[in-house]
Design a protein around this motif. Structure first.
Motif: not given
Lengths: 332, 332
Positions: A249-267
């Motif tokens: 992420x350090x170079x200006x273009x953000x790399x998006x994160x796709x599987x954020x839902x795992x935070x919820x589904x896997x607590x």
């Protein structure tokens, strides 16, 4: 004594990727020491991913590196002149004296170290900030239990290599992610990880799935982006993720994160940390790491560029994963 | 007694967005009660975002809703027939008896409630799962200190409305995010939040920045996607994020998260949770919430669809934010 100090300054901020043009080598006369000061001839400069973050002028945990000043950086060296009561000529010291051949200090943040049994450079790696970073993230955030699976990205690097070896010693399955077959072989054969996935091979998800048949309980994240995403999809319930770096992420273009839902589904618990905010943990961590190095239970590898002039290219190469092990610059 | 039960089954899994075709209304004869069973006439059915997750056949904290069976759902109702020693005709009960007019139970997961001072429907909202969800995420994950700023998305909803009111009572600045001026007005004027940002107005980031002049210390995330992203960019050091819902993620297309680097730069703790895994906290939470409702310190609002036939459309509307407050279906 040399009256000239060679230094590397940050002279501009990156637009996108960092380049060699962001740095400038200058020669500066050494000022006479003031009372309470001492001078260090730096032997090694440490190059670390966090430095890329400091080059930006953005909201972060640390102030940006000021322009036209010596780049920040950890160093080891020897005291060559002293007007300080606690530091004598000949003392070996570790500190944050920056990208320069000589550092002047009042002692703040400088620690004497013993290089009788351990090479001085180790205090910038396994027995320094990277080692303690690995120790803290693994023990204080992931807190692994025997039998669990721990994944670490940038596994052949200064931090990742320690994470996986400590995880193995804790009875875990240690799985690395690294770039290229050579690094992966080193991670498994020399460092003793159970498996290592080559993210450059083109089938990261499938390979990681095969390497983590029981899922992932702990993740030590050094990279971010698609490597992080791949690990998220493998997490088990109540997984712990220590976020140590987002080098992608350090170079200006953000790399998006796709599987954020795992935070919820896997607590999951996902926690960012900065090891310099946990100084109370350092003595204990360093004692444990020192014992392991002395017993040859903790291996590390260095990538050494020679001469201050080589620092910018070595740094840019490290950001692209071209180093292999802890990246250092030898200054003497 | 009616010999026919009307039920709604899940008959197919969504491809992308859920549709009314995924459900089917059927009429089923009521079987005679077995020993140890009782029958409940459901008065209200609760519609909740988690149900969308259950419609998918994917790795999650809960098993998928089986096809061709009665959709899962929380209910309140009255015991109308009993062969169970602890439940008598006339008892008011809350349970998870599903999308149907009559439920048959052996008592597992069913609790008697008192509707003398509180309407029965409240046990599906502020004094039920949504209320305890708000209480747990705020108190056990965000753990706010007086003077801090807490942001909650879906702020006019069953969970969000409780989060913000509890945050205010804890001495925090409570900032909501909701869709449309009417909901935002309600959040500020009726619920007493300090501010509410309308994410539909087209300048979410700017509006959220204005509403959080001191940054964000706690975030209760119900939505995910760009709303979550906007909040991440406002976080202060050591911010705590309770991830309760990712409603924007339930339809197959993942909404990427861009500002993941805040986890590192602000040393955030991001934690997903499922309130049903913390049953030991329920009695304490419900006692506190009950006291607040009785003292008129905790307001809530309901959106009531009438008749079981209306449940699928009300559910699909809720997923798009068309409800205003806790979404219920009145069954009697």
């Amino acid at each position: 004594m040399t009256a000239i100090n060679r230094q590397i300054l940050l002279v501009s901020r990156p637009q996108g990727a960092a380049t060699a043009d962001n740095f400038r080598l200058v020669q500066t006369p050494l000022a006479p020491l003031g009372d309470g000061q001492f001078r260090v001839r730096n032997h090694y400069l440490s190059l670390d991913p966090y430095m890329r973050g400091r080059m930006n002028d953005s909201k972060s945990y640390a102030k940006p590196q000021p322009l036209d000043q010596v780049m920040i950086g950890g160093t080891v060296g020897e005291v060559i002149e002293s007007r300080h009561p606690s530091f004598a000529v000949g003392d070996k010291v570790v500190g944050v004296l920056g990208w320069q051949e000589f550092g002047t200090s009042d002692g703040q943040g400088v620690m004497k170290v013993d290089d009788a049994h351990v090479p001085l450079s180790a205090y910038l790696g396994a027995l320094g900030m990277p080692g303690v970073t690995a120790w803290y993230g693994l023990n204080r955030i992931i807190a692994p239990r025997a039998g669990e699976t721990v994944v670490v990205s940038a596994a052949s690097g200064a931090v990742g290599s320690v994470v996986g070896q400590l995880a193995r010693l804790a009875g875990c399955r240690a799985v690395g992610i690294a770039g290229g077959p050579e690094k992966c072989r080193y991670v498994v054969e020399t460092l003793g990880f159970d498996a290592c996935v080559d993210y450059k091979a083109g089938h990261l998800s499938e390979d990681l799935e095969r390497a983590t048949p029981d899922g992932v309980d702990g993740c030590f994240e050094n990279v971010g982006g698609e490597v992080f995403d791949a690990t998220l999809t493998r997490t088990n319930a109540y997984g712990r993720i220590a976020v140590c770096g987002m080098i992608s992420r350090y170079d200006a273009q953000p790399v998006p994160l796709l599987h954020v839902d795992a935070i919820l589904t896997q607590r999951l618990t996902v926690q960012g940390f900065i090891v310099s905010e946990h100084l109370d943990e350092w003595p204990n961590a360093l004692r444990q790491l020192g014992d392991l190095v002395a017993q040859k239970k903790l291996h590390y590898r260095e990538s050494v560029a020679v001469g201050l002039d080589a620092a910018p290219q070595a740094f840019l190469g490290m950001l692209k994963g071209q180093n292999f092990g802890k990246q250092l610059v030898k200054l003497i």
